[in-house]
Design an enzyme around this catalytic site. Sequence first.
Site, PDB file in Angstrom:
ATOM      1  CB  CYS A 155     -23.357  85.073  27.448  1.00 43.39           C
ATOM      2  SG  CYS A 155     -24.868  85.594  26.692  1.00 43.39           S
ATOM      3  CD  GLU A 188     -27.903  90.163  19.454  1.00 40.22           C
ATOM      4  OE1 GLU A 188     -28.263  89.637  18.394  1.00 40.22           O
ATOM      5  OE2 GLU A 188     -27.259  89.568  20.321  1.00 40.22           O
ATOM      6  CG  ASN A 215     -24.528  79.824  24.050  1.00 46.59           C
ATOM      7  OD1 ASN A 215     -24.524  80.345  22.931  1.00 46.59           O
ATOM      8  ND2 ASN A 215     -24.707  80.515  25.152  1.00 46.59           N
ATOM      9  CD  GLU A 222     -25.150  91.265  23.152  1.00 48.91           C
ATOM     10  OE1 GLU A 222     -24.628  91.037  24.261  1.00 48.91           O
ATOM     11  OE2 GLU A 222     -25.807  92.288  22.900  1.00 48.91           O
TER      12      GLU A 222
HETATM   13  C1  UN1 Z   1     -30.969  83.752  28.087  1.00 54.73           C
HETATM   14  O1  UN1 Z   1     -30.380  83.883  29.151  1.00 54.73           O
HETATM   15  O2  UN1 Z   1     -32.140  83.387  28.034  1.00 54.73           O
HETATM   16  O3  UN1 Z   1     -25.295  83.468  24.470  1.00 54.73           O
HETATM   17  C2  UN1 Z   1     -30.346  84.065  26.788  1.00 54.73           C
HETATM   18  C3  UN1 Z   1     -26.014  83.659  25.469  1.00 54.73           C
HETATM   19  C4  UN1 Z   1     -26.942  84.835  25.394  1.00 54.73           C
HETATM   20  C5  UN1 Z   1     -28.346  84.446  25.459  1.00 54.73           C
HETATM   21  C6  UN1 Z   1     -28.874  84.186  26.826  1.00 54.73           C
HETATM   22  N1  UN1 Z   1     -26.668  85.588  24.210  1.00 54.73           N
HETATM   23  O4  UN1 Z   1     -25.977  82.905  26.400  1.00 54.73           O
END
Ligand code: UN1
Length: 480
Positions: free
Chosen positions: A283, A461, A152, A249
């Site tokens: 996420c 992170e 993603n 994550e």
């Molecule tokens: C964001 O919201 O800018 O996989 C980053 C994901 C997260 C990153 C989101 N680790 O959607």
Amino acid sequence: MSDTKQLSHYIDGQWVAGAAASDSLNPSNTGDLVAKVPGGDKSTVNAAVSAAKAAFPAWANSSPEVRSDLLDKVGSLIMARADDLGRLLSREEGKTFPEGKGEVMRAARIFKFMAGEALRRHGVTVESTRPGVAVETYREPLGVFGLITPWNFPIAIPAWKAAPALAFGNTVVMKPASLTPATAHALTEIIHEAGFPKGVFNLILGGGSMGGALVEHPDVAGVSFTGGQSTGAIVAKAAFSHNARIQLEMGGKNPLVVLDDCDLDRAVQCALDGAFFATGQRCTASSRIIVTQGIHDKFVEALAARVKALKVGDALAADTQMGPLASDAQLETTLSYIDVATREGGRKVVGGDALKLATPGYYVSPALIVDTKIDQRINCEEVFGPVASTVRVKDYDEALAAANAGEFGLSAGIMTSSLKYARHFVRNVRAGMTMTNLPTAGVDYHVPFGGTRKSSYGPREQGFAAVEFYTQVKTSYTWA
Ligand code: UN1
């Protein structure tokens, strides 16, 4: 489009071809083959880890200036090619071109930030409790890091794992998601061109078994993973079995609390952005919208109108506001959750239909489902699609309790003009990141990123926190 790329693994500074084993398709037009991807097996993984292991001592002992310059060069090359990279990313993943190019620029900035981090002094000097003794701490690299990255954010997440690993003197074997290998490959081409010593960065392509072999490998000192919870649990077990460091994550079910006293237009805009931009495949997406009763109906009506007006289309078309889902599986999951939500009593006010557009793709209209209860599945499980559900609550206290329900704890937002509620929320919501009058998604690159509870495991992170995971402390005592 006819430009189909033949991808290779990248091991020990060499492109290693293999017979094409899978395809990377354009989710906006599944007739467009973005790339042919080689297969790999345990021997591919072993070769990459061996190369990274052999490269480690010299890289760890290289001047931080050498590492800094190389990272900075990667950042500059990414920036110089942001249009092409953004187009490739959008073509392969399905987010719109402004989103794709924005992500590419984020990746470039991450490399540049980490170029600075490489030069910073991360150790400390303290007074010993014993006269005549000096105590210092150093931060040392660990060795080979295995990086498992999701589809993603196919360039930003590889960047925010690889750049700090490399900045602090570790070497890397990266296994990107099998849905977006071409974007990871394009980043690797830039790393190659920048002139890193051979073996410092390696890319292996393939399915989950390759990732499995990587995290199990006894010479892998640390594993950073972003993806789903069930895979995260497997990764953790495998890495733990040989004492590798672990950072996971694993998603969220992020609440956006909307209070009566908020700026309505801003709340609607933040909900729209947080829930539907990037086709809801973040996420950090604002997937549970918790609204107090005084503003509830006005808010839902205004949001529904904006959701309805979103133009769904080909990721690369200029007028598209929301691209397709990344895969057939994501489309199926999204539609099935809409079904679950409505069967459990939610009322679909807009969207939620698979769309047939000019090209065959994984299109769905963004969906808003209202009148849901906080413990229904739609409010507990991550959909990873353009679906937002609303929950009506009496007041702030009920809103906070609802926000704290469930197992995840990544990002949590509140829309309010009250400093009192905002401060209370920031301190009492169980999440790794809070957003006041902002969408839950969309984060800076120079500050820590991560969640609590089932969202994340291990050190944070990104930004100034990344040094924690990618180095270990040595405490040194001297009497002289
Ligand atoms: C964001 O919201 O800018 O996989 C980053 C994901 C997260 C990153 C989101 N680790 O959607």
